[in-house]
Each structure stands twice: as structure tokens, then as C-alpha cells.
Design an enzyme around this catalytic site. Structure first.
Site, PDB file in Angstrom:
ATOM      1  N   ASP A  82      92.476 -16.513 154.741  1.00 23.86           N
ATOM      2  CA  ASP A  82      93.802 -17.114 154.906  1.00 23.86           C
ATOM      3  C   ASP A  82      94.762 -16.067 155.505  1.00 23.86           C
ATOM      4  O   ASP A  82      94.806 -14.919 155.036  1.00 23.86           O
ATOM      5  CB  ASP A  82      94.275 -17.555 153.501  1.00 23.86           C
ATOM      6  CG  ASP A  82      95.458 -18.494 153.519  1.00 23.86           C
ATOM      7  OD1 ASP A  82      95.637 -19.214 154.520  1.00 23.86           O
ATOM      8  OD2 ASP A  82      96.206 -18.523 152.510  1.00 23.86           O
ATOM      9  N   GLY A 181     105.222 -20.740 148.905  1.00 26.92           N
ATOM     10  CA  GLY A 181     105.895 -20.319 147.668  1.00 26.92           C
ATOM     11  C   GLY A 181     106.770 -21.413 147.092  1.00 26.92           C
ATOM     12  O   GLY A 181     106.564 -22.595 147.364  1.00 26.92           O
TER      13      GLY A 181
HETATM   14  P1  13P Z   1     101.771 -22.490 148.563  1.00 25.68           P
HETATM   15  O1  13P Z   1     101.739 -21.174 147.841  1.00 25.68           O
HETATM   16  O2  13P Z   1     103.154 -22.911 148.880  1.00 25.68           O
HETATM   17  O3  13P Z   1     100.973 -23.532 147.884  1.00 25.68           O
HETATM   18  O4  13P Z   1     101.088 -22.253 150.004  1.00 25.68           O
HETATM   19  C1  13P Z   1      99.737 -21.965 150.085  1.00 25.68           C
HETATM   20  C2  13P Z   1      99.335 -21.709 151.481  1.00 25.68           C
HETATM   21  O5  13P Z   1      99.799 -22.320 152.418  1.00 25.68           O
HETATM   22  C3  13P Z   1      98.307 -20.659 151.705  1.00 25.68           C
HETATM   23  O6  13P Z   1      98.092 -20.425 153.049  1.00 25.68           O
END
Ligand code: 13P
Length: 284
Positions: A82, A181
Site C-alpha cells: 500500500d 484517517g
Molecule cells: P482509512 O485509514 O481511512 O481507512 O484508509 C485506508 C487506506 O486507504 C489505506 O490505503
């Protein structure tokens, strides 16, 4: 059992009009909860790790635990990089067994973003590794970085068409109003823009920042081409809140097997809800 790419998973989701949930994991316990819950619900699932997660837990540990989890649960699993930014880092992780990558060059100008991503695609496709990239930019907490909402911008649908054609990516992360977040105000997603992106682009689309977005909005996004839904913060909050509560009720507790268990149970509930929301249960 081994780790698979996300190419077929996402194409199946696109054909079946559901989404694959991608959960950010950090350690043995988060991997166990996500994989066991997905296996119980017969849901395809993606385990995602940011660069700082691999630094924290160790690449070899994460790859080994995920491979064991796939084998023990008889579930083809994708471990996904990611928000990775460096080709050398990606090469190293692909050679260690990872088969799904997000190259995030969204902070670069359009032409440089295309060049960077096309390079990564060229390398990854030789190893049968699927590649996701982002056009536009989300605000919020992205791994160790805070992206101010002023620096965020939405995906332009006609630029997206050119971007997909010139990079050769397998899936496209879109910026339509979600943020990484916690949300400080009610989030709004630009569905008109998403519908236009879907008209211009035929590969699976990805929604980042799905924590805190209502089930109704997620379902509408899926109906407009979102095939992968990224969730990190909702899992962290559920885990941390349950552990904090246990420790406040048992101030003398010191056995991690005791105080981590309520955290795992709380996380399991979130994973179940997200799988139901994505409509991916029973799709193995
Ligand atoms: P959140 O922390 O807002 O769920 O986002 C996760 C995300 O997009 C990881 O790439």
C-alpha cells in the site's frame, strides 16, 4: 498455498459488481483476525501493508505469516504493498514473494506520475504482479505523512483515461472526496465524478480512505465501479478501544494473550461488517 496477485480477484469483483475489502495489517494478530474472518465468510480478501508497516514488522515475517495464513485457511490471499513510492523497494518486496503493488506517484506532476508508474508496471508485469496507481490526491493521514486537504485534489475523468492507457496499470485509485484517517466533518463523495471516471476507464477502481464512510455511500460507490475498498483506521480504533477498556477494567493485567484478545474480537466485528458491506461474502 502462496500469495496471489489481485488482478483476477478485482476482475471477478468488477464482473460480479461487488468489492474486495483490503485491510491494513500490522502484525500476527491483525493478519489472523482478517484471514480467519474472511475464510469463515468465504470472502476474497487483500492484506495491505504500508512501507512503515514492513519497517515495523519486517518483510520476511509479514510474507511468511501471510503465506502460512493462506495455507492454514485454504484461502488464496493477496498481500498488497500500500502507498509504496520507490521502485527499488518494490523490486525487493516482489522478489520476497509479494504479488500486488500500489505505486503512489500521485504527488508528482502528471507526466512524471505516468513515467514513474509505467516503469513500475514494466517491472511488475514480468513477475505477474498486479499494479494499482492513484490519480488525483487524497487528504488526511497517509502512512507517516499528513496530506493537508488544501493539497488534495479530485481525479479528472478524461486525464484518468489517458493515465490508464499510458501506464498499463491493472487498477486505478480515485480521489472523489474520501480521506485517509479520521474525518473531522461529514465526508461527501462525488458520485457524478465517479460515474464519469467509470465511463472513461474500464479497469477496476479503488476507494482509499473508506473508514468512517457510511455503508450506503460505500454501496453506491461499488455500484459505480469501485472494486476494492481500503480500510485501516476503523480496525485500529476498534482494536485500541477494546484493549484500553480491558486494561482500565483490569489495571493489573500484564499477559498479552489476555489483553489482546478483546482487541482481536472487536476487530473481527469490524472485518465482518466490512465484508458484508462489500458484498464479498461467499465469493471465493
Ligand atoms: P482509512 O485509514 O481511512 O481507512 O484508509 C485506508 C487506506 O486507504 C489505506 O490505503
Amino acid at each position: 498455498m502462496y500469495l496471489i496477485s489481485t488482478r483476477e480477484m478485482l476482475k471477478n469483483a468488477q464482473r460480479g459488481r461487488y468489492a474486495i475489502p483490503a485491510f491494513n495489517v500490522h502484525n500476527l494478530e491483525t493478519i489472523q483476525v482478517v484471514v480467519e474472518t474472511a475464510a469463515n465468510m468465504a470472502s476474497p480478501v487483500i492484506l495491505a501493508g504500508t512501507p512503515s508497516t514492513f519497517t515495523y514488522a519486517g518483510l520476511e515475517y509479514i510474507v511468511s505469516i501471510c503465506t502460512q495464513a493462506a495455507s492454514l485457511n485454504k484461502l488464496p490471499l493477496a498481500l498488497h504493498l500500500d502507498h509504496h513510492e520507490e521502485l527499488t523497494d518494490i523490486c525487493h518486496k516482489v522478489k520476497a514473494g509479494v504479488r500486488s503493488v500500489m505505486i503512489d506517484a500521485s504527488h508528482l506532476p502528471f507526466a512524471e506520475n505516468i513515467d514513474t508508474v509505467a516503469n513500475v508496471v514494466q517491472f511488475c508485469h514480468r513477475y505477474d504482479v498486479s499494479v494499482e496507481a492513484e490519480l488525483g490526491r487524497l487528504g488526511g493521514q497517509e502512512d507517516e505523512l499528513i496530506v493537508d486537504s488544501k493539497e488534495s485534489f479530485y481525479t479528472d475523468p478524461s486525464a484518468a483515461k489517458k493515465y490508464v492507457a499510458q501506464t498499463g496499470i491493472d487498477s486505478l485509485a480515485v480521489a472523489i472526496g474520501s480521506a485517509h484517517g479520521l474525518y473531522h466533518d461529514e465526508p461527501h463523495l462525488d458520485f457524478k465524478r465517479l460515474a464519469e471516471i467509470q465511463r472513461q476507464v474500464d479497469i477496476p477502481l479503488v476507494l482509499h480512505g473508506a473508514s468512517g464512510i457510511s455503508e450506503e455511500m460505500i454501496r453506491q460507490s461499488i455500484s459505480l465501479g469501485i472494486c476494492k475498498v481500503n480500510v485501516a483506521t476503523d480496525l485500529k480504533i476498534a482494536f485500541a478501544d477494546a484493549v484500553k477498556q480491558y486494561l482500565s477494567e483490569h489495571p493489573d493485567a500484564n499477559d498479552p494473550r489476555k489483553y489482546i484478545t478483546p482487541g482481536k474480537q472487536a476487530m473481527q466485528q469490524v472485518v465482518e461488517n466490512k465484508i458484508l458491506m462489500c458484498n464479498s461474502a461467499g465469493k471465493i
